[in-house]
Scaffold this active site. Structure first.
Site, PDB file in Angstrom:
ATOM      1  CB  THR A  44       0.343  -4.073   6.399  1.00  0.00           C
ATOM      2  OG1 THR A  44      -0.860  -3.959   5.635  1.00  0.00           O
ATOM      3  CG2 THR A  44       0.993  -2.715   6.554  1.00  0.00           C
ATOM      4  CG  ASP A  45      -2.544  -7.728   3.114  1.00  0.00           C
ATOM      5  OD1 ASP A  45      -2.775  -6.711   3.796  1.00  0.00           O
ATOM      6  OD2 ASP A  45      -3.241  -8.074   2.145  1.00  0.00           O
ATOM      7  CB  THR A  70      -0.923  -0.014   1.244  1.00  0.00           C
ATOM      8  OG1 THR A  70      -1.784  -1.139   1.125  1.00  0.00           O
ATOM      9  CG2 THR A  70      -1.748   1.245   1.357  1.00  0.00           C
ATOM     10  CB  SER A  74       2.782  -8.121   1.213  1.00  0.00           C
ATOM     11  OG  SER A  74       1.688  -7.920   2.061  1.00  0.00           O
TER      12      SER A  74
END
Ligand code: ASP
Length: 333
Positions: free
Chosen positions: A96-97, A22, A63
């Site tokens: 972040t995933d 992101t 990710s």
């Protein structure tokens, strides 16, 4: 004890390895955000004070698209940058995933005192209130800081610094999406600088993943009312070397899975026992298909390691030909 100021070269140099996420995304026609921004574009939007910052483009992916191959590329790139004498620390900008997996992998294999710091954003780069520039600026400060030396791989996000091991994305949209299970941040970063308040205990570094890591398959199978062994069997049939059971509660299953565990372990599949609960360790307590029976049948407790970090640890060990048993897991779980 934290390193003294004299540990650092006079002017710190930090390499930012961009991998997407992101933090690098903006909306395309149609509304979906896609990662496209390069390291130079990310770096252009923040100021780094005294620190010399260098960008390196490695990947440009959300990710959620990463596989073991890409994780290996990131581990190799970090090791290359860390090996340069003039580099003080490394930042990895990342979605972040699955940051918890990449951070943990980097931590497991990190063989240096230099800080490796992952960061990202919850709001895309084209949002007026994107958190990316600030997170990046703070991550650079952490990577440049003598205080962060010796702490392994860290996640710096929204002013908090987390040890990689045990940290998990616990909120889908909150500006502070990370949380260390059964713990808290090990430090803070902000206008007052970098402050580390706890130093992680880290086992001896493992070998960096080799090409075999790319297709070492380890699957997660979740328990729920009515769950049977069909998915676990399918995982093994698809080539899984290990299956991590996301058990209920303190790590429980049922008779169908218990029977499968005995067969699978006898046939050489590693079975890790984790929990589907957000926080707290596996504690084998129950019979009748519960954790005590599963461990007796050969499942290995993954202790307090978060579910997806447990999966990653098994994949790394198996890809390196390390025999996976209680003793090899002990320093990590
Ligand atoms: N939500 C994600 C991010 O923060 C998407 C991804 O993991 O790339 O970047």
């Amino acid at each position: 004890m934290a390193g003294s100021k004299t540990d650092a070269p006079p002017r710190a140099r930090v390499v930012v390895i961009a991998t997407g996420g992101t933090i690098a995304s903006s909306s395309e026609p149609g509304g979906a955000a896609v990662a496209r921004r390069t390291a130079a574009q990310l770096l252009g939007s923040a100021g780094y004070g005294d620190v010399e910052v260098e960008g390196r483009d490695l990947l440009n992916l959300g990710s959620y698209l990463l596989g073991h191959h890409e994780l290996r590329l990131i581990a190799d790139a970090v090791a290359e940058e860390v090996a340069r004498d003039e580099v003080t620390g490394v930042v990895v900008s990342h979605g972040t995933d699955t940051m918890e997996e990449t951070a943990f992998l980097l931590d497991l294999v990190h063989d240096s005192d230099k800080p490796v710091v992952l960061t990202g954003a919850q709001r895309a780069a084209d949002q007026p209130d994107s958190d990316g520039p600030r997170n990046l600026r703070e991550a650079v400060a952490v990577a440049a800081s003598p205080e962060a030396r010796g702490c392994g791989a860290l996640i710096s996000f929204a002013g908090r610094i987390f040890a990689a091991r045990g940290t998990r994305k616990h909120h889908t949209v909150a500006a502070e999406p990370f949380r260390t299970l059964d713990g808290g941040p090990i430090g803070r970063v902000g206008p007052a600088g970098v402050r580390i308040t706890a130093r992680p205990v880290r086992p001896a570094p493992l070998e960096r993943p080799g090409p075999r890591f790319d297709d070492t398959r380890v699957d997660v199978v979740a328990l729920h009312p009515g769950a049977d062994a069909a998915l676990a069997r399918a995982a093994v049939q698809a080539g899984a070397r290990a299956v991590v059971l996301a058990g209920t509660g303190v790590g429980n299953a049922n008779h169908a899975l218990l029977e499968w565990v005995s067969e699978a372990v006898a046939a050489g599949t590693v079975v890790g026992l984790s929990t589907r609960v957000a926080e707290g360790p596996v504690v084998p307590t129950y019979g009748n298909g519960g954790g005590v029976d599963l461990v007796r049948a050969g499942a290995l407790s993954m202790g307090g390691l978060p579910l997806y970090q447990a999966r990653l640890l098994l994949a790394l060990l198996l890809s390196e030909g390390v025999p996976v048993d209680r003793a090899t897991l002990a320093p990590h779980v």
